[in-house]
Structures are given as structure tokens and as C-alpha cells.
Write a protein that holds these residues in place. Structure first.
Motif, PDB file in Angstrom:
ATOM      1  N   TYR A 181       0.964  -1.185   0.032  1.00  0.00           N
ATOM      2  CA  TYR A 181      -0.045   0.288   0.204  1.00  0.00           C
ATOM      3  C   TYR A 181       0.885   0.794   0.395  1.00  0.00           C
ATOM      4  CZ  TYR A 181      -4.010  -2.896   1.236  1.00  0.00           C
ATOM      5  OH  TYR A 181      -5.348  -4.036   0.760  1.00  0.00           O
ATOM      6  N   GLY A 182       0.553   2.366  -1.320  1.00  0.00           N
ATOM      7  CA  GLY A 182       1.510   3.224  -1.122  1.00  0.00           C
ATOM      8  C   GLY A 182       1.138   3.962  -0.661  1.00  0.00           C
ATOM      9  N   LYS A 183      -0.149   4.127  -0.014  1.00  0.00           N
ATOM     10  CA  LYS A 183      -0.332   5.470   1.165  1.00  0.00           C
ATOM     11  C   LYS A 183       0.003   5.061   2.529  1.00  0.00           C
ATOM     12  CE  LYS A 183      -3.894   8.231  -0.989  1.00  0.00           C
ATOM     13  NZ  LYS A 183      -3.502   9.529  -0.815  1.00  0.00           N
ATOM     14  N   SER A 184       0.473   3.801   2.731  1.00  0.00           N
ATOM     15  CA  SER A 184       1.165   3.137   3.525  1.00  0.00           C
ATOM     16  C   SER A 184       2.965   3.585   4.176  1.00  0.00           C
ATOM     17  CB  SER A 184       0.979   1.667   4.334  1.00  0.00           C
ATOM     18  OG  SER A 184      -0.422   1.295   4.556  1.00  0.00           O
ATOM     19  N   LEU A 185       2.914   3.736   2.803  1.00  0.00           N
ATOM     20  CA  LEU A 185       4.273   4.367   2.694  1.00  0.00           C
ATOM     21  C   LEU A 185       4.523   5.944   3.131  1.00  0.00           C
ATOM     22  CD1 LEU A 185       7.884   4.414   1.910  1.00  0.00           C
ATOM     23  CD2 LEU A 185       6.965   4.409  -0.605  1.00  0.00           C
ATOM     24  N   GLN A 186       3.481   6.369   2.368  1.00  0.00           N
ATOM     25  CA  GLN A 186       3.955   7.842   2.033  1.00  0.00           C
ATOM     26  C   GLN A 186       3.174   8.475   3.496  1.00  0.00           C
ATOM     27  OE1 GLN A 186       0.557   9.592   0.676  1.00  0.00           O
ATOM     28  NE2 GLN A 186       1.536  11.495  -0.357  1.00  0.00           N
ATOM     29  N   LEU A 187       2.394   7.574   4.278  1.00  0.00           N
ATOM     30  CA  LEU A 187       2.343   8.093   6.322  1.00  0.00           C
ATOM     31  C   LEU A 187       2.698   8.106   7.075  1.00  0.00           C
ATOM     32  CD1 LEU A 187       0.402   8.996   8.338  1.00  0.00           C
ATOM     33  CD2 LEU A 187      -0.459   6.021   8.396  1.00  0.00           C
TER      34      LEU A 187
ATOM     35  N   GLU B  27       4.595   5.106  -3.883  1.00  0.00           N
ATOM     36  CA  GLU B  27       3.109   5.713  -3.513  1.00  0.00           C
ATOM     37  C   GLU B  27       2.280   5.715  -3.397  1.00  0.00           C
ATOM     38  OE1 GLU B  27       5.854   9.026  -0.073  1.00  0.00           O
ATOM     39  OE2 GLU B  27       4.347   9.848  -1.700  1.00  0.00           O
ATOM     40  N   LYS B  28       2.240   5.818  -4.799  1.00  0.00           N
ATOM     41  CA  LYS B  28       0.965   5.617  -6.414  1.00  0.00           C
ATOM     42  C   LYS B  28       0.844   4.172  -6.848  1.00  0.00           C
ATOM     43  CE  LYS B  28       1.045  10.086  -6.352  1.00  0.00           C
ATOM     44  NZ  LYS B  28      -0.480  10.886  -5.631  1.00  0.00           N
ATOM     45  N   GLN B  29       1.862   3.314  -5.941  1.00  0.00           N
ATOM     46  CA  GLN B  29       1.301   1.725  -6.955  1.00  0.00           C
ATOM     47  C   GLN B  29       1.485   1.891  -7.724  1.00  0.00           C
ATOM     48  OE1 GLN B  29      -1.789   1.476  -2.308  1.00  0.00           O
ATOM     49  NE2 GLN B  29      -2.213  -0.375  -4.267  1.00  0.00           N
ATOM     50  N   MET B  30       2.091   2.436  -8.921  1.00  0.00           N
ATOM     51  CA  MET B  30       2.763   1.994 -10.587  1.00  0.00           C
ATOM     52  C   MET B  30       3.804   0.949 -10.360  1.00  0.00           C
ATOM     53  SD  MET B  30       2.502   6.431 -11.364  1.00  0.00           S
ATOM     54  CE  MET B  30       3.278   5.445 -12.733  1.00  0.00           C
ATOM     55  N   THR B  31       4.654   0.870  -9.321  1.00  0.00           N
ATOM     56  CA  THR B  31       5.515  -0.219  -8.919  1.00  0.00           C
ATOM     57  C   THR B  31       5.628  -0.512  -8.119  1.00  0.00           C
ATOM     58  OG1 THR B  31       7.617   0.928  -8.907  1.00  0.00           O
ATOM     59  CG2 THR B  31       7.052   0.489 -10.978  1.00  0.00           C
ATOM     60  N   GLU B  32       5.754  -1.772  -7.247  1.00  0.00           N
ATOM     61  CA  GLU B  32       6.254  -2.217  -5.863  1.00  0.00           C
ATOM     62  C   GLU B  32       7.695  -2.476  -5.451  1.00  0.00           C
ATOM     63  OE1 GLU B  32       4.930  -5.283  -4.970  1.00  0.00           O
ATOM     64  OE2 GLU B  32       2.271  -4.913  -4.299  1.00  0.00           O
ATOM     65  N   PRO B  33       8.617  -1.708  -4.516  1.00  0.00           N
ATOM     66  CA  PRO B  33       9.481  -1.531  -3.985  1.00  0.00           C
ATOM     67  C   PRO B  33       9.583  -3.444  -3.676  1.00  0.00           C
ATOM     68  CG  PRO B  33       8.385  -1.284  -2.284  1.00  0.00           C
ATOM     69  CD  PRO B  33       7.531  -1.088  -3.474  1.00  0.00           C
ATOM     70  N   SER B  34      10.936  -3.371  -4.461  1.00  0.00           N
ATOM     71  CA  SER B  34      11.963  -5.209  -4.154  1.00  0.00           C
ATOM     72  C   SER B  34      11.785  -5.443  -3.143  1.00  0.00           C
ATOM     73  CB  SER B  34      13.283  -5.192  -4.603  1.00  0.00           C
ATOM     74  OG  SER B  34      14.122  -4.422  -3.838  1.00  0.00           O
ATOM     75  N   PHE B  35      12.133  -6.868  -1.947  1.00  0.00           N
ATOM     76  CA  PHE B  35      11.802  -7.526  -1.102  1.00  0.00           C
ATOM     77  C   PHE B  35      12.880  -6.639  -0.040  1.00  0.00           C
ATOM     78  CE2 PHE B  35      13.867 -10.788   1.804  1.00  0.00           C
ATOM     79  CZ  PHE B  35      12.776 -10.538   2.627  1.00  0.00           C
ATOM     80  N   GLU B  36      14.301  -6.315  -0.699  1.00  0.00           N
ATOM     81  CA  GLU B  36      15.557  -5.811  -0.002  1.00  0.00           C
ATOM     82  C   GLU B  36      15.063  -4.363  -0.052  1.00  0.00           C
ATOM     83  OE1 GLU B  36      15.947  -7.112  -3.196  1.00  0.00           O
ATOM     84  OE2 GLU B  36      16.477  -9.084  -2.171  1.00  0.00           O
ATOM     85  N   ASN B  37      14.702  -3.597  -1.247  1.00  0.00           N
ATOM     86  CA  ASN B  37      13.913  -1.821  -0.463  1.00  0.00           C
ATOM     87  C   ASN B  37      13.052  -1.815   0.384  1.00  0.00           C
ATOM     88  OD1 ASN B  37      13.627  -0.739  -3.749  1.00  0.00           O
ATOM     89  ND2 ASN B  37      15.756  -0.603  -2.613  1.00  0.00           N
TER      90      ASN B  37
END
Length: 387
Positions: A3-9, A36-46
Motif C-alpha cells: 500500500y503506497g499510502k502507508s509508505l507515504q504516511l 506511493e502511487k502503487q505504479m510499481t512495488e519496491p523490491s524485498f530488499e527495498n
């Protein structure tokens, strides 16, 4: 699902821009925007790196945030009014809403006394004219001081405000702001103090923010023009001056000062009233004890003596820190109503983030690290908790 919103928070909770977070993560600002816009997902390492940087559990990013927006941006009496401040204010809104959620969760286990400041606010609204005057502000300050039963030396100001129901927090506010305050949509008052002030300057900040809470409870701060914002700041300053140094109390003191324009002449009064030398002189000036020429001379002496940032006795007068939130944590954890791990898991945060948000020293939670199986319920619980 990420969830990009959670990252933004979490990012805004730390006051980080996308660029700043990207630099720490070693990715581009655009990458953070895409996450944050959920256009891509961060990697596991990220995700592991984000967890460490933002002091949250990995699962924080895979659940939708349940934080309630109880502190709107336009309710915050935040002092700096430029573009940078708007970005800063957005971060402080996220901070206020997050800490309010945690406090509400903890207080849900307790019988919390009513917020008496609401009663005081109602009394103030009854007598305030549509256009604030100095006379009305002075009357409000006197009413507030009597209602809160503040000692003559102002030494119990912080404790009295916390007892009235205000959640007083402290953090690195940053920028040029000294402190800020707000009412939530649920009528919860909060004052956030900076961490770099002396005890006497902190007292003035507390009184200033109390002025905002009482005089400007329904002001839309986002809609204020620059001159209007300056005016509400002057009103809060005047409230603080009248509140901390009532005229009937200090007039005789000022009459007895032989060298009224000498900053050192105010040192005994600083110790007596826990108010800065500069605030004392300004009060004396507004009450007519100094001429404009003497007032100007006073500030030249302040500059020459290097008193602008640090005055005599600043290091000797003990700084008082908010204790209400610590007491709530202590009561809940010490009585085994819940445990530290459950709090962390409920909000999906690390203990270090709790410490940072509430300016709690790292050893505070140490006694509760191995707590589990909370079963000792006593009379601090709400009566219907076991229902």
C-alpha cells in the motif's frame, strides 16, 4: 499487497520528502513517487530498508492505514507561513493524527478525567467580542489563570495544562517554529513544544499556545493572509504576557527596579516568575515603565551581552518535561493491561518510533520488554472492559 499510502504516511511521519527518502534508500525521487502511487512495488530488499529507515514493521506497508484524520491542516496554529511551512505543516498533521491514534488507543483502557479546558473555552467564547481587543485578551488571560489555578511563580504551568486535558508533546519541530497547537475534530487539545528551548522560554511557548487554543479555536489558519497571521501571533503573545505576568502582580515589582533598561536588573524577577528577561522587559514596556528610547537601549544591551539566545540562569532553572503520556504508558504497561509487543504490533511500528514520537528516553520501555500474557486487570480499567 503493498500500500503506497502507508509508505507515504510513514515518510511524512518522519518529515521526509520523497527526494530525501530516495537518497536514503539509494533510489530516485521518482521511484518513491511510483511506490506511493502503487505504479510499481519496491523490491524485498527495498522493503527491508524502508522498514529500518522508517522504524516500522514490514507488515506496515502491506496493510491499509487506519489512522483517523482528527487534526485537519487548517486547525494548526503553526507559526511560519511560507511554502516550506506548508510542507512542514503537512508532516505535522500526519504526526498529530498518528500520536492521537496511539493516545486514544491507550486511554481506551483507562478512566480518563474529562477535558476541563473545554469548559474554560466555553467561558472564554461567552465573553469574547467579535473583534479581539487588548482588554478582552487581558480578561481572557485572567480568567484562564484563575480557572487553571496557576501558582504565582508559574512553576506548575506545564502540569496544570496537562491536568486540564491538553496533550503536551515535545519533538524537534524544526524550521523557525518554536511550538504549535491545535484542537482536533473530537475536541482534543494538543500543544507540541520544540526541544531546544530553556525552561523560561518553554513557559512562554506554553502560554502562547494556550492563547491560541482559547482565542483562536475556530480560526482557519490556512485562510489567513500574512498580516492576519501576524495579528493572531501578536494576540497570542499578548495573552501569554498577561497570563504569565498579571499587571496587578508585577507593577509594583517594576516600580522598584532602579535601572529599568538594564537587562541584568530583571534577573531576580526571572527567577521569581520563571519568565525570560526579554519577556519581562517587554511586559514592563507595554505597561509604560520604559520609554521607546529605553526600550531600544535595553535590546542593544541584550545584543552586547549575548543574551539573545542564552540569558543568565537559563541553565540553572530546571527544564520541565511533559509527563502525562509517560504516565499513561506506565500505567497501562505496569498494570499488565497490555504489553509493549502488543502496542507495537497493533500499530505495526518499532519501539524506537514510539520513543521518537513521544520523546521518551530509550531506557523507559526496558522494564517492559519481556512482558507478556497481560492478565492483571484492576481499577484503572474502564468498567466495561471485561464485558
Amino acid at each position: 499487497m503493498f500500500y503506497g499510502k502507508s509508505l507515504q504516511l510513514a515518510r511524512m511521519l518522519h518529515g521526509l520528502s520523497r527526494k530525501e527518502l530516495g537518497e536514503r534508500l539509494n533510489v530516485t525521487e521518482q521511484s518513491i513517487w511510483q511506490f506511493e502511487k502503487q505504479m510499481t512495488e519496491p523490491s524485498f530488499e527495498n522493503v527491508l530498508q524502508l522498514k529500518s529507515i522508517l522504524q516500522v514493521k514490514s507488515s506496515f506497508f502491506f496493510e491499509q492505514s487506519t489512522v483517523t484524520q482528527t487534526f485537519p491542516e487548517n486547525n494548526i496554529a503553526y507559526r511560519k507561513a511560507d511554502v516550506v511551512s506548508r510542507k512542514k505543516t503537512n508532516s505535522e498533521v500526519v504526526y498529530l493524527n498518528f500520536v492521537a491514534e496511539i493516545i486514544h488507543y491507550l486511554e481506551g483502557f483507562l478512566n480518563v478525567p474529562p477535558t476541563t479546558l473545554i469548559t474554560l473555552r466555553k467561558k472564554v467564547i461567552e465573553h469574547l467580542p467579535s473583534k479581539l481587543t487588548n482588554a478582552a485578551i487581558k480578561q481572557t488571560a485572567a480568567l484562564a489563570r484563575e480557572f487553571l489555578n496557576i501558582r504565582p511563580d508559574n512553576g506548575d504551568l506545564l502540569l496544570s495544562l496537562e491536568k486540564s486535558g491538553i496533550h503536551v508533546l515535545e519533538k524537534n519541530v524544526g524550521g523557525k517554529a518554536d511550538a504549535y497547537s491545535a484542537w482536533s475534530t473530537k475536541d482534543v487539545p494538543v500543544i507540541v513544544l520544540g526541544i531546544k528551548k530553556s525552561a523560561v522560554r518553554r513557559n512562554f511557548d506554553l502560554a502562547h499556545e494556550l492563547g491560541h487554543l482559547l482565542l483562536h479555536a475556530h480560526v482557519d489558519f490556512l485562510m489567513l493572509e500574512k498580516n492576519e497571521r501576524a495579528q493572531v501571533e501578536r494576540e497570542a503573545d499578548y495573552f501569554a504576557s498577561c497570563f504569565l505576568l498579571p499587571a496587578q502582580t508585577v507593577k509594583k515589582e517594576f516600580e522598584e527596579i532602579r535601572k529599568i533598561s538594564n537587562p541584568d536588573s530583571y534577573i531576580p524577577l526571572k527567577l521569581k516568575y520563571h519568565v525570560s528577561i526579554q519577556a519581562l522587559e517587554m511586559r514592563a514596556y507595554k505597561l509604560g515603565f520604559l520609554t521607546p528610547k529605553q526600550h531600544s537601549y535595553f535590546y542593544r544591551q541584550i545584543s552586547l551581552n549575548d543574551y539573545k539566545l542564552e540569558e543568565p540562569l537559563d541553565r540553572e532553572i530546571a527544564l520541565k518535561r511533559p509527563g502525562k503520556i509517560r504516565s499513561i504508558f506506565h500505567m497501562v504497561l505496569n498494570n499488565h493491561i497490555t504489553d509493549l509487543q502488543s502496542i507495537e504490533e497493533h500499530f505495526q511500528v518499532e519501539r524506537s518510533l514510539l520513543e521518537e514520537m513521544f520523546s521518551i528516553e530509550s531506557d523507559f520501555f526496558v522494564p517492559y520488554e519481556k512482558q507478556s500474557n497481560f492478565t492483571d486487570f484492576n481499577n484503572v480499567l474502564r468498567p466495561n472492559f471485561n464485558a
